[in-house]
Design an enzyme around this catalytic site. Structure first.
Site, PDB file in Angstrom:
ATOM      1  N   ARG A  19       0.814  -1.219   0.000  1.00 32.03           N
ATOM      2  CA  ARG A  19       0.000   0.000   0.000  1.00 32.03           C
ATOM      3  C   ARG A  19       0.852   1.275   0.000  1.00 32.03           C
ATOM      4  O   ARG A  19       0.334   2.371  -0.215  1.00 32.03           O
ATOM      5  CB  ARG A  19      -0.964  -0.004   1.199  1.00 32.03           C
ATOM      6  CG  ARG A  19      -2.197  -0.854   0.937  1.00 32.03           C
ATOM      7  CD  ARG A  19      -3.073  -0.969   2.162  1.00 32.03           C
ATOM      8  NE  ARG A  19      -2.487  -1.884   3.141  1.00 32.03           N
ATOM      9  CZ  ARG A  19      -2.952  -2.035   4.394  1.00 32.03           C
ATOM     10  NH1 ARG A  19      -3.978  -1.315   4.802  1.00 32.03           N
ATOM     11  NH2 ARG A  19      -2.381  -2.901   5.215  1.00 32.03           N
ATOM     12  N   LYS A  26       8.787  -0.606   2.483  1.00 35.53           N
ATOM     13  CA  LYS A  26       8.064   0.226   3.451  1.00 35.53           C
ATOM     14  C   LYS A  26       8.910   0.560   4.672  1.00 35.53           C
ATOM     15  O   LYS A  26       8.965   1.719   5.107  1.00 35.53           O
ATOM     16  CB  LYS A  26       6.785  -0.484   3.896  1.00 35.53           C
ATOM     17  CG  LYS A  26       6.082   0.241   5.031  1.00 35.53           C
ATOM     18  CD  LYS A  26       4.675  -0.234   5.251  1.00 35.53           C
ATOM     19  CE  LYS A  26       4.616  -1.467   6.108  1.00 35.53           C
ATOM     20  NZ  LYS A  26       3.222  -1.836   6.413  1.00 35.53           N
ATOM     21  N   THR A  85       2.581 -14.078  10.108  1.00 39.31           N
ATOM     22  CA  THR A  85       3.409 -13.597  11.222  1.00 39.31           C
ATOM     23  C   THR A  85       3.964 -14.754  12.060  1.00 39.31           C
ATOM     24  O   THR A  85       5.075 -14.664  12.587  1.00 39.31           O
ATOM     25  CB  THR A  85       2.588 -12.657  12.128  1.00 39.31           C
ATOM     26  OG1 THR A  85       1.324 -13.277  12.421  1.00 39.31           O
ATOM     27  CG2 THR A  85       2.324 -11.321  11.464  1.00 39.31           C
ATOM     28  N   ASN A 235       0.805   1.911   7.062  1.00 37.85           N
ATOM     29  CA  ASN A 235       0.561   1.033   5.924  1.00 37.85           C
ATOM     30  C   ASN A 235       0.610   1.762   4.589  1.00 37.85           C
ATOM     31  O   ASN A 235       0.939   1.175   3.573  1.00 37.85           O
ATOM     32  CB  ASN A 235      -0.789   0.327   6.076  1.00 37.85           C
ATOM     33  CG  ASN A 235      -0.750  -0.671   7.215  1.00 37.85           C
ATOM     34  OD1 ASN A 235       0.113  -1.537   7.263  1.00 37.85           O
ATOM     35  ND2 ASN A 235      -1.662  -0.520   8.158  1.00 37.85           N
ATOM     36  N   ARG A 340      28.776  23.854   3.223  1.00 31.80           N
ATOM     37  CA  ARG A 340      28.861  22.486   2.695  1.00 31.80           C
ATOM     38  C   ARG A 340      29.812  21.651   3.561  1.00 31.80           C
ATOM     39  O   ARG A 340      30.499  22.164   4.447  1.00 31.80           O
ATOM     40  CB  ARG A 340      29.285  22.548   1.229  1.00 31.80           C
ATOM     41  CG  ARG A 340      28.172  23.187   0.365  1.00 31.80           C
ATOM     42  CD  ARG A 340      28.663  23.529  -1.013  1.00 31.80           C
ATOM     43  NE  ARG A 340      29.330  22.394  -1.634  1.00 31.80           N
ATOM     44  CZ  ARG A 340      30.216  22.501  -2.633  1.00 31.80           C
ATOM     45  NH1 ARG A 340      30.539  23.697  -3.118  1.00 31.80           N
ATOM     46  NH2 ARG A 340      30.779  21.432  -3.126  1.00 31.80           N
ATOM     47  N   LYS A 358      33.099  25.266   1.706  1.00 29.82           N
ATOM     48  CA  LYS A 358      33.205  23.817   1.610  1.00 29.82           C
ATOM     49  C   LYS A 358      34.597  23.398   2.032  1.00 29.82           C
ATOM     50  O   LYS A 358      35.565  24.015   1.594  1.00 29.82           O
ATOM     51  CB  LYS A 358      32.956  23.374   0.160  1.00 29.82           C
ATOM     52  CG  LYS A 358      32.992  21.876  -0.015  1.00 29.82           C
ATOM     53  CD  LYS A 358      33.540  21.463  -1.371  1.00 29.82           C
ATOM     54  CE  LYS A 358      35.038  21.658  -1.442  1.00 29.82           C
ATOM     55  NZ  LYS A 358      35.634  21.100  -2.683  1.00 29.82           N
ATOM     56  N   ALA A 387      34.875  41.370   0.879  1.00 28.59           N
ATOM     57  CA  ALA A 387      33.666  41.000   0.144  1.00 28.59           C
ATOM     58  C   ALA A 387      34.004  40.439  -1.228  1.00 28.59           C
ATOM     59  O   ALA A 387      34.949  40.879  -1.879  1.00 28.59           O
ATOM     60  CB  ALA A 387      32.771  42.223  -0.014  1.00 28.59           C
TER      61      ALA A 387
HETATM   62  C1  UD1 Z   1      -1.374  -8.435  12.510  1.00 32.57           C
HETATM   63  C2  UD1 Z   1      -2.034  -9.331  13.562  1.00 32.57           C
HETATM   64  C3  UD1 Z   1      -3.275  -8.621  14.103  1.00 32.57           C
HETATM   65  C4  UD1 Z   1      -2.898  -7.263  14.671  1.00 32.57           C
HETATM   66  C5  UD1 Z   1      -2.174  -6.442  13.623  1.00 32.57           C
HETATM   67  C6  UD1 Z   1      -1.642  -5.178  14.237  1.00 32.57           C
HETATM   68  C7  UD1 Z   1      -1.560 -11.635  12.929  1.00 32.57           C
HETATM   69  C8  UD1 Z   1      -2.098 -12.843  12.309  1.00 32.57           C
HETATM   70  N1  UD1 Z   1      -2.369 -10.577  12.973  1.00 32.57           N
HETATM   71  O1  UD1 Z   1      -2.290  -8.314  11.456  1.00 32.57           O
HETATM   72  O2  UD1 Z   1      -3.881  -9.404  15.121  1.00 32.57           O
HETATM   73  O3  UD1 Z   1      -4.063  -6.562  15.114  1.00 32.57           O
HETATM   74  O4  UD1 Z   1      -1.051  -7.189  13.092  1.00 32.57           O
HETATM   75  O5  UD1 Z   1      -1.090  -4.392  13.245  1.00 32.57           O
HETATM   76  O6  UD1 Z   1      -0.458 -11.617  13.384  1.00 32.57           O
HETATM   77  N2  UD1 Z   1       5.134  -9.845   8.503  1.00 32.57           N
HETATM   78  C9  UD1 Z   1       6.213 -10.626   8.211  1.00 32.57           C
HETATM   79  N3  UD1 Z   1       6.033 -11.794   7.528  1.00 32.57           N
HETATM   80  C10 UD1 Z   1       4.799 -12.196   7.132  1.00 32.57           C
HETATM   81  C11 UD1 Z   1       3.686 -11.401   7.439  1.00 32.57           C
HETATM   82  C12 UD1 Z   1       3.882 -10.225   8.140  1.00 32.57           C
HETATM   83  O7  UD1 Z   1       7.339 -10.284   8.537  1.00 32.57           O
HETATM   84  O8  UD1 Z   1       4.714 -13.251   6.499  1.00 32.57           O
HETATM   85  C13 UD1 Z   1       5.328  -8.596   9.217  1.00 32.57           C
HETATM   86  C14 UD1 Z   1       4.941  -7.413   8.358  1.00 32.57           C
HETATM   87  O9  UD1 Z   1       6.064  -6.913   7.662  1.00 32.57           O
HETATM   88  C15 UD1 Z   1       4.428  -6.406   9.385  1.00 32.57           C
HETATM   89  C16 UD1 Z   1       3.894  -7.292  10.500  1.00 32.57           C
HETATM   90  O10 UD1 Z   1       4.477  -8.560  10.330  1.00 32.57           O
HETATM   91  O11 UD1 Z   1       5.449  -5.617   9.915  1.00 32.57           O
HETATM   92  C17 UD1 Z   1       2.389  -7.394  10.489  1.00 32.57           C
HETATM   93  O12 UD1 Z   1       1.972  -7.949   9.289  1.00 32.57           O
HETATM   94  P1  UD1 Z   1       0.575  -7.602   8.675  1.00 32.57           P
HETATM   95  O13 UD1 Z   1       0.392  -8.407   7.467  1.00 32.57           O
HETATM   96  O14 UD1 Z   1       0.420  -6.134   8.564  1.00 32.57           O
HETATM   97  O15 UD1 Z   1      -0.430  -8.161   9.802  1.00 32.57           O
HETATM   98  P2  UD1 Z   1      -1.929  -7.767   9.979  1.00 32.57           P
HETATM   99  O16 UD1 Z   1      -2.719  -8.536   9.010  1.00 32.57           O
HETATM  100  O17 UD1 Z   1      -2.073  -6.307   9.990  1.00 32.57           O
HETATM  101 MG    MG Z   2      -0.675  -4.461   9.284  1.00 33.53          MG
END
Ligand code: UD1
Ligand code: MG
Length: 501
Positions: A19, A26, A85, A235, A340, A358, A387
């Site tokens: 996004r 990001k 996650t 996001n 600079r 500089k 000057a």
């Molecule tokens: C997640 C939580 C949700 C919480 C929300 C808060 C889970 C399943 N859900 O949802 O309960 O309210 O965060 O913002 O955990 N990431 C990885 N690898 C992945 C997926 C995500 O590193 O495979 C990282 C992303 O870069 C990000 C974070 O984990 O920094 C959260 O991922 P995101 O996909 O935004 O989770 P949400 O669906 O928002």
């Molecule tokens: Mg999120």
């Protein structure tokens, strides 16, 4: 040592962040002078974990390079192609050596989270002997977040239900999962082997660990923060700007409470790592960026941008652009001045209007007051540069240095053709092109003798206002400068008259 230093913090930063609609990952987008990721890493490092692990995947090379530059102590763990996650944390835990103790999980895109909040989470977790402690917040619009499902008493957490998997009744819960947790490492490792992908998104949810631990009879609890913005993620660029504005407001407030005057906090843009001494005054429209340090009682602005610049105590910097410069105690800079990299101005020195410098070391009490370029130079203490003096440092192929000694008087409109040295106490006449070294105490003059061509305007500009003015003056008498008399060697006799202060 922090009382509850955890074994590890695992920072999740593998997501694509689509996004943002950006070629830049990001987590590398900056606010207040640090990437989102470095805000997260700084907070994590603030609780002294034995190991700090960042889980990466999307644009791995860029993110890993950024970490190597800014947080070389961080371990980089790769997430495989299984999404979610839960999977990300499992991949991260492969780099964590501890088999018992506490591990904290945070996100790389939550920039306002601070070490104090993490410390409070870990303290609560360890003092109450919980297996899992989740940081939560109550929000006005919980859409999209995982909801915290509590037991009947409300004291313990039964689990987390993702928005997409929640019933209508669960969606009415306004307590949301921040995505930040403290875990007992052994419980977490075990539960992660038991989570599946049977959910609306087909991902391995970290949130499922809570229900698993609970079913195993472990204590699962929540710490609620009443400052929800601390756990907000960015996001898209709209949220990024909103979080930046909030962070900026908090940074400004911190400086004001520490004794700094911000004449207009709404237009003071101060990066997270900037330091400002007591009773400094920041005028409107000022950007203090990177590792800038402002001394006590200094005055900055209006309309100045200083990056990685050090300003001494009591110095004054007005309408100035500076990068990697050092301004001494009590020195003055500006207005309309461009410093600079490598500019070092001594105590009580001056770099005035419409000057560019500089790689120039300018001594204590030395002055470059007006309209000059000083590049690749050393200027001794107490020296005055007239000057419109130009340090001609570049011959088209190589840059050369100029050395000007102590208490030198460089006449206006001099050109110092590098490499050249002007000795202590020497002087140059106005308009001198200095191509040879000037010994201490000598006066250098190179201007050709002046020749006055009498009656030139009336002959060559006949009928103009200038010609009429000349005629009137000559008719009135007394102003007719005589022939060669103007060859008076004013530059050689009285250089101080051409000097600007
Ligand atoms: C997640 C939580 C949700 C919480 C929300 C808060 C889970 C399943 N859900 O949802 O309960 O309210 O965060 O913002 O955990 N990431 C990885 N690898 C992945 C997926 C995500 O590193 O495979 C990282 C992303 O870069 C990000 C974070 O984990 O920094 C959260 O991922 P995101 O996909 O935004 O989770 P949400 O669906 O928002
Ligand atoms: Mg999120």
């Amino acid at each position: 040592m922090t009382p509850h230093a955890p074994q590890a913090v695992v920072v999740l930063a593998a997501g694509a962040g689509t996004r943002m609609r950006s070629a830049l990952p990001k987590v590398l987008h900056p606010i207040c002078g640090r990437s989102l990721l470095m805000h997260a890493v700084t907070a994590a490092a603030g609780i002294d974990p034995a190991q700090l692990v960042v889980v990466v995947r999307h644009e791995r090379a860029l993110v890993a390079k950024h970490l190597a530059e800014h947080a070389p102590f961080a371990l980089v763990a790769d997430q495989d192609d299984i999404p979610g996650t839960g999977r990300a944390v499992r991949c991260g835990l492969e780099s964590v050596t501890a088999q018992e103790g506490t591990v904290v999980v945070t996100y790389g895109d939550v920039p306002l989270l601070d070490a104090e909040t993490l410390a409070r989470l870990v303290a609560d977790h360890e003092e109450r002997g919980s297996a899992v402690t989740v940081l939560t917040a109550r929000v006005g619009d919980p859409t999209g977040y995982g909801r915290i499902v509590r037991d009947a008493s409300g004291a313990e957490v039964l689990g987390i239900v993702e928005h997409k998997d929640a019933s209508d009744e669960q969606r009415r819960i306004d307590e949301v999962n921040s995505g930040i947790y403290a875990f007992d490492i052994a419980v977490l490792r075990d539960a992660l082997t038991r989570i599946g992908t049977d959910n609306a998104q087909g991902e391995m949810y970290l949130t499922d660990v809570l229900a698993i631990a609970r079913e195993d009879g472990r204590a699962v609890r929540a710490v609620v923060t009443d400052d929800a913005v601390l756990v907000e993620g960015a996001n898209d660029r709209v949220q990024l700007a909103a979080l930046a504005a909030e962070m900026r407001r908090r940074i400004n407030e911190r400086h004001m409470r520490a004794g700094v005057t911000l004449v207009d906090p709404a237009t003071a843009y101060i990066d997270a790592d900037v330091t400002i001494g007591q009773d400094a005054v920041i005028e409107p429209n000022v950007q203090l960026q990177g590792a800038t340090e402002i001394g006590a009682r200094a005055g900055i602005g209006p309309d100045s941008s200083l990056r990685d610049t050090v300003v001494g105590e009591g110095a004054s910097v007005i309408r100035t652009q500076a990068l990697l410069a050092e301004i001494g105690d009590g020195a003055t800079v500006g207005p309309f001045t461009y410093l600079r990299p490598g500019t070092v101005l001594g105590a009580r020195g001056k770099i005035g209007g419409f000057c560019e410098t500089k790689n120039a070391q300018i001594g204590d009490d030395a002055k470059v007051p007006h309209l000059s370029y000083v590049g690749d130079a050393e200027i001794g203490e107490g020296t005055n540069i007239g000057a419109a003096t130009i340090f001609a440092n570049y011959d088209g192929v190589t840059k050369h240095r100029t050395t000007v000694g102590r208490h030198v008087r460089v006449g206006s409109d001099s050109v110092l053709v590098a490499p050249v040295t002007i000795g202590d106490g020497a002087a140059t006449g106005a308009g001198t092109v200095v191509r040879k070294d000037v010994p201490p105490g000598a006066l250098a003059v190179a201007a050709a003798s002046q020749r006055n061509v009498e009656g030139w305007t009336e002959r060559r500009r006949e009928g103009t206002e200038a010609a009429r003015a000349a005629r009137e003056a000559l008719d009135a008498g007394g102003t007719d400068a005589g022939g060669t008399d103007v060859e008076r060697t004013d530059a050689t006799d009285r250089p101080e008259e051409q000097e600007n202060r």
